[in-house]
Design a protein around this motif. Structure first.
Motif, PDB file in Angstrom:
ATOM      1  N   GLY A  20       0.798  -1.228   0.000  1.00 53.57           N
ATOM      2  CA  GLY A  20       0.000   0.000   0.000  1.00 53.57           C
ATOM      3  C   GLY A  20       0.823   1.267   0.000  1.00 53.57           C
ATOM      4  O   GLY A  20       0.300   2.346  -0.301  1.00 53.57           O
ATOM      5  N   THR A  21       2.133   1.173   0.308  1.00 50.84           N
ATOM      6  CA  THR A  21       2.962   2.381   0.301  1.00 50.84           C
ATOM      7  C   THR A  21       2.985   3.029  -1.081  1.00 50.84           C
ATOM      8  O   THR A  21       3.122   4.247  -1.197  1.00 50.84           O
ATOM      9  N   ALA A  22       2.840   2.200  -2.117  1.00 54.45           N
ATOM     10  CA  ALA A  22       2.887   2.735  -3.489  1.00 54.45           C
ATOM     11  C   ALA A  22       1.741   3.701  -3.753  1.00 54.45           C
ATOM     12  O   ALA A  22       1.883   4.642  -4.551  1.00 54.45           O
ATOM     13  N   LEU A  23       0.598   3.499  -3.090  1.00 51.23           N
ATOM     14  CA  LEU A  23      -0.561   4.357  -3.315  1.00 51.23           C
ATOM     15  C   LEU A  23      -0.270   5.807  -2.962  1.00 51.23           C
ATOM     16  O   LEU A  23      -0.818   6.732  -3.559  1.00 51.23           O
ATOM     17  N   PHE A  24       0.611   6.018  -1.983  1.00 44.30           N
ATOM     18  CA  PHE A  24       0.881   7.373  -1.516  1.00 44.30           C
ATOM     19  C   PHE A  24       1.598   8.210  -2.572  1.00 44.30           C
ATOM     20  O   PHE A  24       1.588   9.439  -2.501  1.00 44.30           O
ATOM     21  N   SER A  25       2.229   7.547  -3.536  1.00 49.37           N
ATOM     22  CA  SER A  25       2.880   8.295  -4.608  1.00 49.37           C
ATOM     23  C   SER A  25       1.856   9.050  -5.443  1.00 49.37           C
ATOM     24  O   SER A  25       2.182  10.064  -6.083  1.00 49.37           O
ATOM     25  N   MET A 243       4.122 -11.572  -2.615  1.00 49.17           N
ATOM     26  CA  MET A 243       2.736 -11.188  -2.880  1.00 49.17           C
ATOM     27  C   MET A 243       2.554  -9.680  -2.879  1.00 49.17           C
ATOM     28  O   MET A 243       1.493  -9.173  -3.242  1.00 49.17           O
ATOM     29  N   GLN A 244       3.602  -8.930  -2.506  1.00 51.05           N
ATOM     30  CA  GLN A 244       3.479  -7.474  -2.406  1.00 51.05           C
ATOM     31  C   GLN A 244       3.017  -6.821  -3.705  1.00 51.05           C
ATOM     32  O   GLN A 244       2.129  -5.954  -3.666  1.00 51.05           O
ATOM     33  N   PRO A 245       3.560  -7.191  -4.867  1.00 52.46           N
ATOM     34  CA  PRO A 245       3.053  -6.576  -6.105  1.00 52.46           C
ATOM     35  C   PRO A 245       1.586  -6.877  -6.348  1.00 52.46           C
ATOM     36  O   PRO A 245       0.843  -6.021  -6.834  1.00 52.46           O
ATOM     37  N   PHE A 246       1.154  -8.100  -6.009  1.00 56.06           N
ATOM     38  CA  PHE A 246      -0.252  -8.466  -6.191  1.00 56.06           C
ATOM     39  C   PHE A 246      -1.142  -7.562  -5.346  1.00 56.06           C
ATOM     40  O   PHE A 246      -2.123  -6.981  -5.843  1.00 56.06           O
ATOM     41  N   VAL A 250      -3.812  -4.728  -6.771  1.00 55.33           N
ATOM     42  CA  VAL A 250      -5.226  -4.816  -6.380  1.00 55.33           C
ATOM     43  C   VAL A 250      -5.662  -3.532  -5.673  1.00 55.33           C
ATOM     44  O   VAL A 250      -6.742  -2.989  -5.955  1.00 55.33           O
ATOM     45  N   LEU A 251      -4.832  -3.031  -4.759  1.00 59.76           N
ATOM     46  CA  LEU A 251      -5.175  -1.785  -4.055  1.00 59.76           C
ATOM     47  C   LEU A 251      -5.240  -0.611  -5.026  1.00 59.76           C
ATOM     48  O   LEU A 251      -6.090   0.279  -4.887  1.00 59.76           O
ATOM     49  N   ALA A 252      -4.340  -0.598  -6.012  1.00 56.60           N
ATOM     50  CA  ALA A 252      -4.349   0.486  -7.008  1.00 56.60           C
ATOM     51  C   ALA A 252      -5.631   0.448  -7.836  1.00 56.60           C
ATOM     52  O   ALA A 252      -6.198   1.491  -8.178  1.00 56.60           O
ATOM     53  N   ILE A 253      -6.096  -0.756  -8.155  1.00 50.15           N
ATOM     54  CA  ILE A 253      -7.335  -0.904  -8.919  1.00 50.15           C
ATOM     55  C   ILE A 253      -8.535  -0.436  -8.089  1.00 50.15           C
ATOM     56  O   ILE A 253      -9.420   0.279  -8.583  1.00 50.15           O
ATOM     57  N   ILE A 254      -8.551  -0.807  -6.800  1.00 53.21           N
ATOM     58  CA  ILE A 254      -9.687  -0.482  -5.932  1.00 53.21           C
ATOM     59  C   ILE A 254      -9.686   0.994  -5.519  1.00 53.21           C
ATOM     60  O   ILE A 254     -10.702   1.684  -5.613  1.00 53.21           O
TER      61      ILE A 254
END
Length: 291
Positions: A20-25, A243-246, A250-254
């Protein structure tokens, strides 16, 4: 509940937080560099508190360890900046897949350091990853943001692999929490001097997101990993970490409504398959190699 099962569930939640850290970008209106500054500062404060709560001292054992820890912190600074930059250029799905080339990059770096022969299976893994990257890249041009994001993501993966190898060889005498605390301290000290005006004038909403990133999505997962490893084998942790990329996609899609191209999904499957293979292969070698 059985402690092993509880630790396994906790580990999956931990890996989801790291993904989920990627979402903050995408949701923090700051540059990759400024996001890194904020993440490091609040992560460092939280990790320092955890170090004190566990009864550890914040100091290191020797001058040599301070030098090594500082070098690791500088490498982590560059890794975090390129990590968020990759997401901002190419999107979360592409960026996080590019990052997970690091297990295969590690396979190529370790023989140079440990002076061991590279196995032919590892060469095949690199070819598979290369095919996956080719599928992700839309065109061979640095003017394309996705292509640029992939290249920056692979650079971030290289830095992460280099840091992990160096940490294992020269800094593993410290707990995960203490080691990460010192590195976030170095990141904070290195980066805060060059934060932009936008960082110092951020609104309360942006500040709240940085606090969330530095604590719940950075410091807490590292503490949880240390707790999970009390009941789980390192091999289990490594496999679940793949599983981190998965989780990130998924979080990026949602959350962000990203719609990855089919080429990105297939390329991601190739990259993650190679990462999982190298994880299993490395663990098998570790268990069959005599002490």
């Amino acid at each position: 509940m059985d402690p092993v099962k509880r630790s396994l569930y906790s580990l999956h939640f931990t890996v989801m937080l790291l993904g989920g850290t990627a979402l903050f970008s995408q949701v923090i209106p700051l540059s990759a560099y400024d996001i890194t500054v904020g993440r490091a500062i609040f992560g460092c404060i939280f990790l320092f508190c955890l170090v004190k709560l566990t009864g550890e001292t914040w100091s290191l054992n020797s001058t040599k360890d301070y030098f090594i820890g500082t070098v690791l912190g500088v490498i982590m600074t560059l890794h975090w900046v390129t990590y968020f930059a990759a997401m901002q250029y190419a999107g979360v799905s592409v960026g996080i897949i590019a990052l997970f080339t690091f297990p295969v990059i590690t396979v190529f770096l370790e023989p140079l350091i440990d002076k061991v022969k590279l196995a032919w299976q590892d060469v095949i893994s690199v070819i598979v990853v290369f095919m996956g990257i080719i599928l992700i890249v839309p065109e061979v041009s640095l003017e394309n943001d996705i292509t640029l994001g992939v290249l920056v993501g692979v650079l971030s993966a290289f830095l992460y692999a280099l840091r992990n190898i160096a940490h294992r060889q020269y800094f593993s005498q410290y707990s995960g929490i203490k080691g990460m605390y010192f590195q976030t301290l170095i990141i904070s000290l290195c980066s805060i001097w060059f934060a932009s005006d936008a960082f110092w004038s951020m609104d309360t909403h942006t500040l709240g997101l940085l606090v969330l990133l530095g604590t719940l999505f950075t410091a807490v997962p590292h503490a949880m990993v240390a707790a999970c490893l009390r009941h789980l084998r390192a091999k289990t942790f490594s496999l679940v970490a793949c599983m981190q990329p998965f989780y990130g996609v998924v979080l990026a899609i949602i959350v962000l409504n990203e719609t990855p191209r089919w080429q990105t999904l297939i390329g991601g499957i190739l990259v993650i398959s190679a990462a999982i293979y190298e994880t299993i292969h490395t663990q098998k070698q570790a268990t069959t190699t005599p002490e």
